[in-house]
Write an enzyme that holds these catalytic residues in place. Sequence first.
Site, PDB file in Angstrom:
ATOM      1  N   ARG A 229       0.856  -1.190   0.000  1.00 43.53           N
ATOM      2  CA  ARG A 229       0.000   0.000   0.000  1.00 43.53           C
ATOM      3  C   ARG A 229       0.897   1.246   0.000  1.00 43.53           C
ATOM      4  O   ARG A 229       1.924   1.281   0.681  1.00 43.53           O
ATOM      5  CB  ARG A 229      -0.893   0.047   1.239  1.00 43.53           C
ATOM      6  CG  ARG A 229      -2.073  -0.905   1.188  1.00 43.53           C
ATOM      7  CD  ARG A 229      -3.138  -0.462   0.175  1.00 43.53           C
ATOM      8  NE  ARG A 229      -4.301  -1.331   0.191  1.00 43.53           N
ATOM      9  CZ  ARG A 229      -4.508  -2.359  -0.641  1.00 43.53           C
ATOM     10  NH1 ARG A 229      -3.603  -2.653  -1.560  1.00 43.53           N
ATOM     11  NH2 ARG A 229      -5.613  -3.078  -0.560  1.00 43.53           N
ATOM     12  N   HIS A 277      -1.707   0.525  -9.748  1.00 44.29           N
ATOM     13  CA  HIS A 277      -2.343  -0.432  -8.819  1.00 44.29           C
ATOM     14  C   HIS A 277      -2.939  -1.629  -9.588  1.00 44.29           C
ATOM     15  O   HIS A 277      -4.150  -1.893  -9.493  1.00 44.29           O
ATOM     16  CB  HIS A 277      -3.425   0.250  -7.976  1.00 44.29           C
ATOM     17  CG  HIS A 277      -3.740  -0.512  -6.710  1.00 44.29           C
ATOM     18  ND1 HIS A 277      -3.972   0.089  -5.497  1.00 44.29           N
ATOM     19  CD2 HIS A 277      -3.852  -1.849  -6.478  1.00 44.29           C
ATOM     20  CE1 HIS A 277      -4.228  -0.839  -4.584  1.00 44.29           C
ATOM     21  NE2 HIS A 277      -4.165  -2.029  -5.159  1.00 44.29           N
TER      22      HIS A 277
HETATM   23  P1  NDP Z   1      -1.081 -11.287   4.953  1.00 41.53           P
HETATM   24  O1  NDP Z   1      -1.993 -10.845   6.044  1.00 41.53           O
HETATM   25  O2  NDP Z   1      -1.136 -12.725   4.538  1.00 41.53           O
HETATM   26  O3  NDP Z   1       0.442 -10.977   5.342  1.00 41.53           O
HETATM   27  C1  NDP Z   1       0.817  -9.817   5.974  1.00 41.53           C
HETATM   28  C2  NDP Z   1       2.275  -9.948   6.413  1.00 41.53           C
HETATM   29  O4  NDP Z   1       2.696  -8.681   6.930  1.00 41.53           O
HETATM   30  C3  NDP Z   1       2.490 -10.974   7.508  1.00 41.53           C
HETATM   31  O5  NDP Z   1       3.688 -11.676   7.291  1.00 41.53           O
HETATM   32  C4  NDP Z   1       2.605 -10.120   8.765  1.00 41.53           C
HETATM   33  O6  NDP Z   1       3.395 -10.688   9.799  1.00 41.53           O
HETATM   34  C5  NDP Z   1       3.294  -8.904   8.210  1.00 41.53           C
HETATM   35  N1  NDP Z   1       3.074  -7.730   9.067  1.00 41.53           N
HETATM   36  C6  NDP Z   1       1.917  -7.089   9.326  1.00 41.53           C
HETATM   37  N2  NDP Z   1       2.131  -6.059  10.176  1.00 41.53           N
HETATM   38  C7  NDP Z   1       3.442  -6.059  10.445  1.00 41.53           C
HETATM   39  C8  NDP Z   1       4.290  -5.256  11.255  1.00 41.53           C
HETATM   40  N3  NDP Z   1       3.792  -4.224  11.976  1.00 41.53           N
HETATM   41  N4  NDP Z   1       5.597  -5.545  11.311  1.00 41.53           N
HETATM   42  C9  NDP Z   1       6.112  -6.596  10.604  1.00 41.53           C
HETATM   43  N5  NDP Z   1       5.366  -7.402   9.815  1.00 41.53           N
HETATM   44  C10 NDP Z   1       4.057  -7.138   9.745  1.00 41.53           C
HETATM   45  O7  NDP Z   1      -1.368 -10.345   3.709  1.00 41.53           O
HETATM   46  P2  NDP Z   1      -1.163 -10.664   2.157  1.00 41.53           P
HETATM   47  O8  NDP Z   1       0.220 -11.166   1.979  1.00 41.53           O
HETATM   48  O9  NDP Z   1      -2.273 -11.471   1.638  1.00 41.53           O
HETATM   49  O10 NDP Z   1      -1.321  -9.187   1.520  1.00 41.53           O
HETATM   50  C11 NDP Z   1      -0.439  -8.138   1.854  1.00 41.53           C
HETATM   51  C12 NDP Z   1      -0.947  -6.820   1.280  1.00 41.53           C
HETATM   52  O11 NDP Z   1      -0.760  -6.774  -0.132  1.00 41.53           O
HETATM   53  C13 NDP Z   1      -2.442  -6.543   1.416  1.00 41.53           C
HETATM   54  O12 NDP Z   1      -2.790  -6.150   2.717  1.00 41.53           O
HETATM   55  C14 NDP Z   1      -2.656  -5.431   0.406  1.00 41.53           C
HETATM   56  O13 NDP Z   1      -2.404  -4.188   1.013  1.00 41.53           O
HETATM   57  C15 NDP Z   1      -1.567  -5.706  -0.649  1.00 41.53           C
HETATM   58  N6  NDP Z   1      -2.137  -6.099  -1.933  1.00 41.53           N
HETATM   59  C16 NDP Z   1      -1.849  -5.320  -3.036  1.00 41.53           C
HETATM   60  C17 NDP Z   1      -2.334  -5.654  -4.279  1.00 41.53           C
HETATM   61  C18 NDP Z   1      -1.973  -4.864  -5.499  1.00 41.53           C
HETATM   62  O14 NDP Z   1      -2.523  -5.121  -6.583  1.00 41.53           O
HETATM   63  N7  NDP Z   1      -1.050  -3.911  -5.412  1.00 41.53           N
HETATM   64  C19 NDP Z   1      -3.196  -6.837  -4.471  1.00 41.53           C
HETATM   65  C20 NDP Z   1      -3.412  -7.588  -3.258  1.00 41.53           C
HETATM   66  C21 NDP Z   1      -2.908  -7.214  -2.045  1.00 41.53           C
HETATM   67  P3  NDP Z   1       2.966 -12.062  10.526  1.00 41.53           P
HETATM   68  O15 NDP Z   1       3.100 -13.135   9.477  1.00 41.53           O
HETATM   69  O16 NDP Z   1       3.952 -12.218  11.603  1.00 41.53           O
HETATM   70  O17 NDP Z   1       1.549 -11.871  10.979  1.00 41.53           O
HETATM   71  C1  OXD Z   2      -6.251  -5.872  -2.876  1.00 39.92           C
HETATM   72  C2  OXD Z   2      -5.805  -4.938  -3.922  1.00 39.92           C
HETATM   73  O1  OXD Z   2      -6.117  -5.565  -1.681  1.00 39.92           O
HETATM   74  O2  OXD Z   2      -6.148  -5.171  -5.100  1.00 39.92           O
HETATM   75  O3  OXD Z   2      -6.744  -6.965  -3.228  1.00 39.92           O
HETATM   76  O4  OXD Z   2      -5.108  -3.973  -3.625  1.00 39.92           O
END
Ligand code: NDP
Ligand code: OXD
Length: 314
Positions: A229, A277
Site C-alpha cells: 500500500r 495499482h
Molecule cells: P497477509 O496478512 O497474509 O500478510 C501480511 C504480512 O505482513 C504478515 O507476514 C505479517 O506478519 C506482516 N506484518 C503485518 N504487520 C506487520 C508489522 N507491523 N511488522 C512486521 N510485519 C508485519 O497479507 P497478504 O500477503 O495477503 O497481503 C499483503 C498486502 O498486499 C495486502 O494487505 C494489500 O495491502 C496488498 N495487496 C496489493 C495488491 C496490489 O494489486 N497492489 C493486491 C493484493 C494485495 P505475521 O506473518 O507475523 O503476521
Molecule cells: C487488494 C488490492 O487488496 O487489489 O486486493 O489492492
Amino acid sequence: MALLIAVKGWDTQTWVARLKARFPDRDIRSWPNAVGNPADIRYALTWKAPARVLSDCPNMELVFSLGAGVDHLLGQDDLPKVPIVRVVDPDLTARMSEWIALQVLLHHRQHLAYAAQQRERVWRELEQPSAGDLRVGILGLGVLGADAADVLKRLGFNVAGWSRSKKTLEGIDSFAGDAEFDAFLARTDVLVNLLPLTAETRGLVDRSVLEKLARDGVLGGPVFINAGRGGSHVEADLVAALNDGTLKAASLDVFETEPLSPDSPLWACENAILTPHVAADSDPEAISDYIAAQILRFEADGTLDNRVDPARGY
Ligand code: NDP
Ligand code: OXD
C-alpha cells in the site's frame, strides 16, 4: 435475509449478476440504489464503500472484503462487530509474484539503463551480476510475501523477509519485529513491500529506512519496490531519495493517493517504474466462487477461512 454488494469504482451490476449466478434464489441487493430495508441485510461484499453503508445494517452477520487488503474497511468508524473475511486466492497470489519477479528482474537486468541506451542508439554491454549476488528483502511474509519470496528464491536471488513473527521458510532468511529491522535493512539491496497498511506500517518506509539499506550491493545503490500500500511509504521522501541517489531506482504500483496526481513529481523520475495499482487484480469469478463457498460453509457449521483480526489491522 439479503446479501448486499457495496462497491465503489467497480461495476456493481456485474457483481450482482455474479452472485445471482451462484445464489439464484437469494435476495441480492446493491448499494447505493437498491439497498431496500437495511434490516434485511445479513452479508455484505464490499470494496471501498462508505462506512455508513455497513453500519446502517443492524442485522449484519458477515462482511467480505473483495480484495486481499482490508485497510479500506478497518479505517472506518462504526464497523459492525461481525467476522470480516478477506480474499486469499491462488490466482491473485500468482499474479502478485509475477509482478514482483518482473520488477526485481527489470532492476537486476538493468532494464532502465538499457532502455536509455536504446533511446540514444547506444550499443554497450553493462556488467551483469548473478542473481545470487543480489540481496532481496521482503517486508511482509504473509500469503503474498511468502509466495513472492519462494519465486524469487527459485530464480536464484538471495532472499530474506521481515514480519511480525519469525518464519521457517526453506532457503529464506527470516527477520522479525523491531529488534531485527535494522539488520534486515542492512543486508538488503532490493526492498520489496508487501505489508498490509495498518497503524504500525503507515509511513514505515521513510528516508531513515531508505538510508539504512545496503549501499555496497551489486547494483550500485538500493532499489525500492512497493506493491503493498502507498500509505506505507512516505512519497516525498521517496522522490527526494530517487533524485539525490539515496535510492538507485524504484518500482511503485501503489501510492499515498490513488490515482496518482498528474502533478506528482514521481512521474518525472526516470529511475522510477510506475504502474496504476494493477500488480494483482482479483479474478472476479474465482473470488465469487470463494465467497459463495464460504457463505455455504458458514451457514452449515459457522466456520470461515481467512478472517481478519481487526485489533491487529490485517
Ligand atoms: P497477509 O496478512 O497474509 O500478510 C501480511 C504480512 O505482513 C504478515 O507476514 C505479517 O506478519 C506482516 N506484518 C503485518 N504487520 C506487520 C508489522 N507491523 N511488522 C512486521 N510485519 C508485519 O497479507 P497478504 O500477503 O495477503 O497481503 C499483503 C498486502 O498486499 C495486502 O494487505 C494489500 O495491502 C496488498 N495487496 C496489493 C495488491 C496490489 O494489486 N497492489 C493486491 C493484493 C494485495 P505475521 O506473518 O507475523 O503476521
Ligand atoms: C487488494 C488490492 O487488496 O487489489 O486486493 O489492492
